[in-house]
Design an enzyme around this catalytic site. Structure first.
Site, PDB file in Angstrom:
ATOM      1  N   LYS A 201       0.861  -1.182   0.000  1.00 56.12           N
ATOM      2  CA  LYS A 201       0.000   0.000   0.000  1.00 56.12           C
ATOM      3  C   LYS A 201       0.898   1.231   0.000  1.00 56.12           C
ATOM      4  O   LYS A 201       1.929   1.175   0.669  1.00 56.12           O
ATOM      5  CB  LYS A 201      -0.930  -0.005   1.220  1.00 56.12           C
TER       6      LYS A 201
ATOM      7  N   LYS B 116      -2.189   1.252  -2.873  1.00 52.83           N
ATOM      8  CA  LYS B 116      -2.588   0.188  -3.790  1.00 52.83           C
ATOM      9  C   LYS B 116      -1.783   0.205  -5.079  1.00 52.83           C
ATOM     10  O   LYS B 116      -1.300  -0.813  -5.545  1.00 52.83           O
ATOM     11  CB  LYS B 116      -4.062   0.320  -4.156  1.00 52.83           C
TER      12      LYS B 116
ATOM     13  N   HIS C 180      -9.428 -12.860  -6.863  1.00 52.96           N
ATOM     14  CA  HIS C 180      -9.922 -11.643  -6.222  1.00 52.96           C
ATOM     15  C   HIS C 180     -11.330 -11.430  -6.757  1.00 52.96           C
ATOM     16  O   HIS C 180     -11.617 -11.735  -7.906  1.00 52.96           O
ATOM     17  CB  HIS C 180      -9.033 -10.444  -6.572  1.00 52.96           C
ATOM     18  N   ARG C 181     -12.232 -10.909  -5.938  1.00 57.21           N
ATOM     19  CA  ARG C 181     -13.647 -10.804  -6.340  1.00 57.21           C
ATOM     20  C   ARG C 181     -14.110  -9.373  -6.565  1.00 57.21           C
ATOM     21  O   ARG C 181     -15.309  -9.076  -6.502  1.00 57.21           O
ATOM     22  CB  ARG C 181     -14.510 -11.439  -5.250  1.00 57.21           C
TER      23      ARG C 181
ATOM     24  N   HIS D 253     -11.360 -14.712  -1.978  1.00 59.96           N
ATOM     25  CA  HIS D 253     -11.748 -13.773  -0.916  1.00 59.96           C
ATOM     26  C   HIS D 253     -13.206 -14.015  -0.538  1.00 59.96           C
ATOM     27  O   HIS D 253     -14.080 -13.995  -1.404  1.00 59.96           O
ATOM     28  CB  HIS D 253     -11.611 -12.332  -1.412  1.00 59.96           C
TER      29      HIS D 253
ATOM     30  N   SER E 109      -9.732 -10.783   4.184  1.00 62.70           N
ATOM     31  CA  SER E 109      -8.967  -9.584   3.806  1.00 62.70           C
ATOM     32  C   SER E 109      -9.879  -8.365   3.849  1.00 62.70           C
ATOM     33  O   SER E 109     -11.074  -8.485   3.699  1.00 62.70           O
ATOM     34  CB  SER E 109      -8.454  -9.786   2.364  1.00 62.70           C
TER      35      SER E 109
ATOM     36  N   GLY F 106      -9.193  -4.456   5.740  1.00 59.04           N
ATOM     37  CA  GLY F 106      -9.253  -3.772   7.034  1.00 59.04           C
ATOM     38  C   GLY F 106      -8.760  -4.607   8.190  1.00 59.04           C
ATOM     39  O   GLY F 106      -9.037  -4.289   9.348  1.00 59.04           O
TER      40      GLY F 106
ATOM     41  N   ALA G 225      -3.404  -8.770   5.072  1.00 64.03           N
ATOM     42  CA  ALA G 225      -3.476  -7.408   5.623  1.00 64.03           C
ATOM     43  C   ALA G 225      -2.535  -6.515   4.819  1.00 64.03           C
ATOM     44  O   ALA G 225      -1.355  -6.828   4.695  1.00 64.03           O
ATOM     45  CB  ALA G 225      -3.103  -7.395   7.100  1.00 64.03           C
TER      46      ALA G 225
HETATM   47  O1  CAP Z   1      -7.829  -3.064  -1.740  1.00 61.97           O
HETATM   48  C1  CAP Z   1      -8.202  -3.561  -0.652  1.00 61.97           C
HETATM   49  O2  CAP Z   1      -9.041  -3.032   0.031  1.00 61.97           O
HETATM   50  C2  CAP Z   1      -7.614  -4.889  -0.291  1.00 61.97           C
HETATM   51  O3  CAP Z   1      -6.379  -4.970  -0.957  1.00 61.97           O
HETATM   52  C3  CAP Z   1      -7.409  -4.968   1.217  1.00 61.97           C
HETATM   53  O4  CAP Z   1      -6.554  -3.963   1.649  1.00 61.97           O
HETATM   54  P1  CAP Z   1      -6.366  -3.690   3.217  1.00 61.97           P
HETATM   55  O5  CAP Z   1      -5.814  -4.926   3.841  1.00 61.97           O
HETATM   56  O6  CAP Z   1      -5.411  -2.544   3.278  1.00 61.97           O
HETATM   57  O7  CAP Z   1      -7.698  -3.343   3.768  1.00 61.97           O
HETATM   58  C4  CAP Z   1      -8.508  -6.010  -0.867  1.00 61.97           C
HETATM   59  O8  CAP Z   1      -8.650  -5.699  -2.228  1.00 61.97           O
HETATM   60  C5  CAP Z   1      -9.851  -6.182  -0.227  1.00 61.97           C
HETATM   61  O9  CAP Z   1      -9.726  -6.947   0.920  1.00 61.97           O
HETATM   62  C6  CAP Z   1     -10.834  -6.894  -1.160  1.00 61.97           C
HETATM   63  O10 CAP Z   1     -12.068  -7.105  -0.531  1.00 61.97           O
HETATM   64  P2  CAP Z   1     -12.616  -8.582  -0.196  1.00 61.97           P
HETATM   65  O11 CAP Z   1     -11.489  -9.287   0.495  1.00 61.97           O
HETATM   66  O12 CAP Z   1     -13.806  -8.358   0.688  1.00 61.97           O
HETATM   67  O13 CAP Z   1     -12.967  -9.161  -1.487  1.00 61.97           O
HETATM   68 MG    MG Z   2      -7.097  -4.604  -2.878  1.00 54.93          MG
END
Ligand code: CAP
Ligand code: MG
Length: 415
Positions: free
Chosen positions: A151, A153, A269-270, A302, A338, A340, A361
């Site tokens: 991060k 991203k 990834h979804r 995920h 994943s 937060g 994380a």
């Molecule tokens: O971009 C984000 O938000 C993450 O990289 C998490 O980052 P953090 O760890 O910094 O929050 C993931 O893409 C999400 O978890 C996807 O959602 P899900 O897992 O619900 O599909």
């Molecule tokens: Mg992400």
């Protein structure tokens, strides 16, 4: 020639055959419609009927679905095997999640769940490894495997990205993961990112004696995705990551074939799933998206944080149970928690979802006051403690990086 119309698709005495796909819908009927009429329309429009009475040859009705149960707002529909083209997920979804979602006869309709019969289910490959990645790739024993997304991203250079990987891997994490929107942009090109990150991975493996890997995002049009899959295999990667919802299931199926040739695992990834599943009484449930992802062959998916993280989740525990369950001999899927997450949330997460998991994380590692390496040590320590049934407070006494993370974030859920 018999005429068919909506009523012909409703039979509440009908017993589905073992070879039939059985789907459950939540239906909110339109004000001028009753549930029986709506149910007939759902079965008709999702198989081979339409609004006008049709004169058809007898055999055509063999392809007609049957609304065979109504329970409150739940409608169950059985679909004959011959309606589907084996191994073609796009065609299956065009039936069970197609036009019916836009019918005026219903205010809202949600595809909640499917019971996949053996002939149809086994016409799909399923995962190559599933939860077996924990043993076959990482030798992780009873603990969850861990991952981190650099991060911010996107925007980091290739060198910065790979360096973060090195710090996270040497801090004890198993996987570096690309973010869902990082593909082959000029600031961090795919080919350079792949080779530099795997070079840092090799260094980290030498230093830690642990196996490390990289979830490199190959998402693109199918032709470029296949080229990138080949490149990953050529450079000694074990995984590819695919944004399965935005790519589409046909592309996922093609990538699965190519990954089988190379023995590469697929991380799904979804991104965009919430467009289908967030509104609770309409769309397609995450449970069904998870089922489709397993059939199409992803090894990891995920499925949320059991509401501990920053994103809305639909029944992570229930979906995970289904991903572990027997499906006519197809491999299971490793759920990924994943969004937060940070070390302080790990004990409750493992309590709610168990250890047969991948814990990711990003902010919860790179937001650590002492940086990525410390953040990685904190997450690994929290996961080790939870898997061993050890109190996180006691672990924090031995691992100062964990103590710092708990001091900063406690056990709060980020918003
Ligand atoms: O971009 C984000 O938000 C993450 O990289 C998490 O980052 P953090 O760890 O910094 O929050 C993931 O893409 C999400 O978890 C996807 O959602 P899900 O897992 O619900 O599909
Ligand atoms: Mg992400």
């Amino acid at each position: 020639m018999p005429g068919i119309n909506y009523e012909d698709f409703l039979d509440l005495d009908y017993e589905p055959r073992d070879s039939e796909l059985v789907c459950t819908f939540a239906v909110e009927v339109a004000s001028d419609m009753d549930m029986a009429d709506a149910a007939g329309r759902v079965a008709s429009e999702s198989s081979n009927g339409t609004w006008a009475e049709l004169q058809v040859e007898g055999s055509i009705t063999d392809l007609s679905a049957t609304a065979c149960a109504i329970d409150g707002n739940r409608v169950t529909v059985a679909y004959p095997d011959a309606l589907f083209e084996e191994g073609n997920m796009a065609q299956v979804l065009s039936c069970i999640a197609g036009n019916i979602l836009g019918m005026k006869a219903v205010e809202r309709i949600r595809l909640l769940d499917c019971e996949w019969p053996e002939p149809l289910a086994t016409s799909f490959p399923g995962p190559q490894f599933g939860t077996g990645v924990r043993e076959e790739i990482f030798d992780a024993g009873d603990r969850p495997i861990t991952a981190t997304v650099p991060k911010p991203k996107i925007g980091l250079s290739t060198g910065q990205h790979a360096q973060i990987g090195y710090e996270a891997w040497t801090g004890g994490l198993d996987l570096l993961k690309d973010d869902e929107n990082l593909t082959d942009q000029a600031f961090n090109p795919f080919a350079d990112r792949l080779t530099e990150s795997l070079a840092q991975r090799d260094r980290a493996e030498d230093e830690t004696g642990e196996t490390k890997s990289y979830l490199v995002n190959v998402t693109a049009d199918t032709r470029r995705m296949l080229e990138r899959v080949d490149m990953v295999a050529e450079h000694g990667g074990e995984y590819v990551m695919v944004d399965v919802v935005t790519c589409g299931w046909s592309a996922v199926q093609r990538v699965r074939e190519r990954c089988a040739e190379h023995g590469l695992a697929i991380h799904a990834h979804r991104a965009m799933h919430a467009a289908f599943d967030r509104v609770p009484d309409h769309g397609v449930s995450m449970r069904v998206i998870a089922q489709v992802t397993r059939l199409c062959g992803a090894d990891q998916l995920h499925t949320g944080t059991a509401d501990l993280g920053k994103l809305e989740n639909e029944d992570s525990a229930g979906i995970n149970e289904w991903l572990y369950s027997d499906l006519h001999g197809l491999n299971d899927v490793l759920p990924v928690a994943s969004g937060g997450l940070h070390p302080g949330l790990v004990p409750e997460l493992i309590d709610r979802l168990g250890s047969n998991l991948c814990v990711q994380a990003g902010g919860g590692v790179h937001g650590h006051p002492d940086g990525t390496h410390a953040g990685a040590k904190a997450l690994r320590a929290a996961v080790d403690a939870a898997a061993a049934g050890e109190d996180i407070g006691a672990k924090a006494e031995a691992v100062p990086e964990l103590a710092t993370a708990i001091e900063k974030w406690g056990t709060e859920t980020p918003r």
